[in-house]
Write an enzyme that holds these catalytic residues in place. Structure first.
Site, short mmCIF file in Angstrom:
data_model
loop_
_atom_site.label_atom_id
_atom_site.label_comp_id
_atom_site.label_asym_id
_atom_site.label_seq_id
_atom_site.Cartn_x
_atom_site.Cartn_y
_atom_site.Cartn_z
N ARG A 68 0.83 -1.23 0.00
CA ARG A 68 0.00 0.00 0.00
C ARG A 68 0.85 1.27 0.00
NH1 ARG A 68 -4.39 -3.31 -1.04
NH2 ARG A 68 -5.24 -4.29 0.79
N ASP A 313 -0.39 -13.09 -0.21
CA ASP A 313 -1.41 -12.11 -0.59
C ASP A 313 -1.76 -11.22 0.61
OD1 ASP A 313 -3.14 -10.53 -1.97
OD2 ASP A 313 -4.63 -12.09 -2.38
N HIS A 317 -6.06 -3.87 5.50
CA HIS A 317 -7.10 -2.82 5.50
C HIS A 317 -7.23 -2.32 6.93
CE1 HIS A 317 -8.38 -3.76 1.43
NE2 HIS A 317 -8.35 -5.04 1.75
O1 DOR Z 1 -8.83 -10.04 -1.12
C1 DOR Z 1 -8.14 -9.39 -1.89
N1 DOR Z 1 -7.62 -8.19 -1.54
N2 DOR Z 1 -7.93 -9.84 -3.13
C2 DOR Z 1 -7.35 -9.09 -4.08
O2 DOR Z 1 -7.17 -9.55 -5.15
C3 DOR Z 1 -6.95 -7.70 -3.79
C4 DOR Z 1 -6.66 -7.54 -2.36
C5 DOR Z 1 -6.49 -6.10 -1.94
O3 DOR Z 1 -5.77 -5.36 -2.59
O4 DOR Z 1 -7.05 -5.73 -0.89
ZN ZN Z 2 -3.52 -9.57 -3.99
#
Ligand code: DOR
Ligand code: ZN
Length: 449
Positions: A68, A313, A317
């Site tokens: 981010r 991944d 947030h």
């Molecule tokens: O759950 C997810 N969050 N899948 C994604 O492909 C993008 C990611 C995000 O950038 O928050």
């Molecule tokens: Zn991702």
């Protein structure tokens, strides 16, 4: 006066190599592994670290991370994200471009790199999105990115994914620059159609979410993009494969001669959609968590080599965003600090061989993304290393994460295997959850294609 001949001696360790575990130590000189040593005491060094008999692995290379920063720094910034990486034993992170601004122009990429250089504590390489002007692909590629990422489910993308000619033009441009295209396998039109059907049927929000991202569309997207990859000579990397149907699609693509690699996440290996029903938006993620049968098929694909990489991944947030009503809450959760302990727990239980894990998390991503001199403990390679206590039992406590996102669907899981120290180029950057280097210690990696 003692003269220093090497920069660091690590003694009393068990060193992972593909030829077997070496009991002893190693010396680091100028950031590289200089020598494995049976009797490390004999070498002179300014600094000696006692590994206390723990296991030394190559640092983890995580090719799917959302650090981010910039306008999304309230979710995560380059410092907190890379501190989380160091704590998780991850020495190299490949950062995704779906930020604000998007990393799909030369200007945005340069801005990200400048900001990262000031803050990172581990190695970071970047992906870019395809630029609006296709002629910019070459210039962006020349900045040392690790690949181009496409999000066919995202209405903000610069590409029209209905237009195969356009996709092919971009794939060709990536191929000309020897870069892989990373694919989030989904399809916006299908999502929209299914979503409105399920809403009309007044299905609960969670079921609308799950039902509008079915495994069949993921598998179809894999086949569609890999066919376009074959047609254009473009190398593809399929992100976060989540279902048994996708494994079948990948095998089919490989049989058709696609140059294709793929990754799986710990959450798709270990969790099911029940977790979303239980935990709500905290466990909301894309692709969605699926069924036990999918977990089983993914493990089989990992063990038989169809899946090449385990990636986090890491998608942080803010808690207030995740506490919104389910349909508005964003998808994703942090993963950098849980990937290695979760997988070491599988090793401790005898479900995964250590050698296989190290291949999936270090050697294989280094090879796929052309990270030179990384991914293995070999003389002459970068001394990016992680020291783990294979026996320590502990409980995942997201409130202690270095990430700004202090939640996890794995909260309170009991795990076996703890990261004790993380080294970047022979410098201990993290010891027992404490970061030992200043902001900006890490380096932006420019990948040579
Ligand atoms: O759950 C997810 N969050 N899948 C994604 O492909 C993008 C990611 C995000 O950038 O928050
Ligand atoms: Zn991702």
């Amino acid at each position: 006066m003692r003269t220093s001949t090497v920069d660091l001696v690590l003694k009393n360790s068990k060193i992972f190599t593909y030829q077997g575990i070496i009991s002893g130590g190693l010396a680091v000189k100028e950031g590289k592994i200089h020598k494995f040593l049976k009797e490390p005491e004999l070498l002179r060094s300014d600094k000696t670290i006692d590994a206390k008999g723990h296991l030394l692995l190559p640092g983890i290379i995580d090719p799917h991370v959302h650090l981010r920063d910039l306008q999304l720094s309230y979710k995560e910034d380059f410092y907190t994200g890379t501190c989380a990486a160091a704590t998780g034993g991850i020495t190299t992170v490949l950062d995704m471009p779906n930020t604000i601004p998007r990393t799909s122009s030369l200007k945005a990429l340069r801005e990200k790199k400048r900001e990262a250089e000031k803050k990172i504590v581990v190695n970071v390489a970047f992906y870019a999105g395809f630029p609006k002007d296709i002629n910019e692909v070459k210039q962006i590629a020349e900045q040392g990115i690790a690949g181009f990422k496409i999000y066919p489910h995202d209405p903000m993308e610069e590409i029209n994914f209905q237009d195969e000619k356009q996709i092919c033009a971009y794939f060709r441009a990536a191929a000309e620059n020897n870069l892989p295209v990373l694919v989030h396998p989904d399809n916006l039109e299908t999502i929209k159609t299914l979503q409105s059907e399920l809403e009309k049927q007044k299905r609960p929000d969670i079921e609308v979410f799950l039902g509008s991202h079915p495994a069949t569309s993921e598998a179809k997207a894999i086949t569609r993009y890999s066919d376009l990859g074959v047609k254009t000579g473009c190398r593809l990397h399929i992100c976060h494969v989540s279902s048994s149907e996708s494994v079948v699609a990948i095998k089919g693509a490989l049989e058709k001669g696609a140059r294709l690699t793929c990754e799986v996440t710990p959450h798709h290996l270990l969790l099911t959609s029940e977790e979303i029903r239980r935990q709500g938006a905290l466990a909301k993620v894309l692709p969605p968590l699926r069924s036990r049968d999918d977990n089983v098929a993914l493990w089989a694909a990992v063990l038989d080599g169809v899946i090449n990489v385990i990636a986090s991944d890491h998608a942080p947030h803010s808690l207030s965003e995740k506490e919104k009503p389910f349909p508005e809450a964003p998808s994703g959760f942090p993963g950098l600090e849980t990937l290695l302990p979760l997988m070491l727990t599988k090793v401790a239980r005898g479900d995964l061989r250590l050698e296989k894990l190290v291949d999936l998390t270090s050697r294989s991503p280094a090879k796929i993304f052309k990270l030179e001199n990384k991914g293995m403990l070999l003389e002459g390679y970068d001394a990016d290393m992680v020291l783990v206590d294979l026996k320590e039992k502990w409980r995942i406590s997201p409130e202690k994460f270095h990430s700004k996102s202090k939640f996890s669907p794995f909260k309170n899981w009991n795990v076996v295997g703890k990261v004790r120290m993380t080294f970047i180029k022979g410098v201990c950057v993290m010891s027992d959850e404490e970061i030992l280097v200043p902001r900006g210690f890490g380096k932006v990696i420019n990948v040579n294609q």
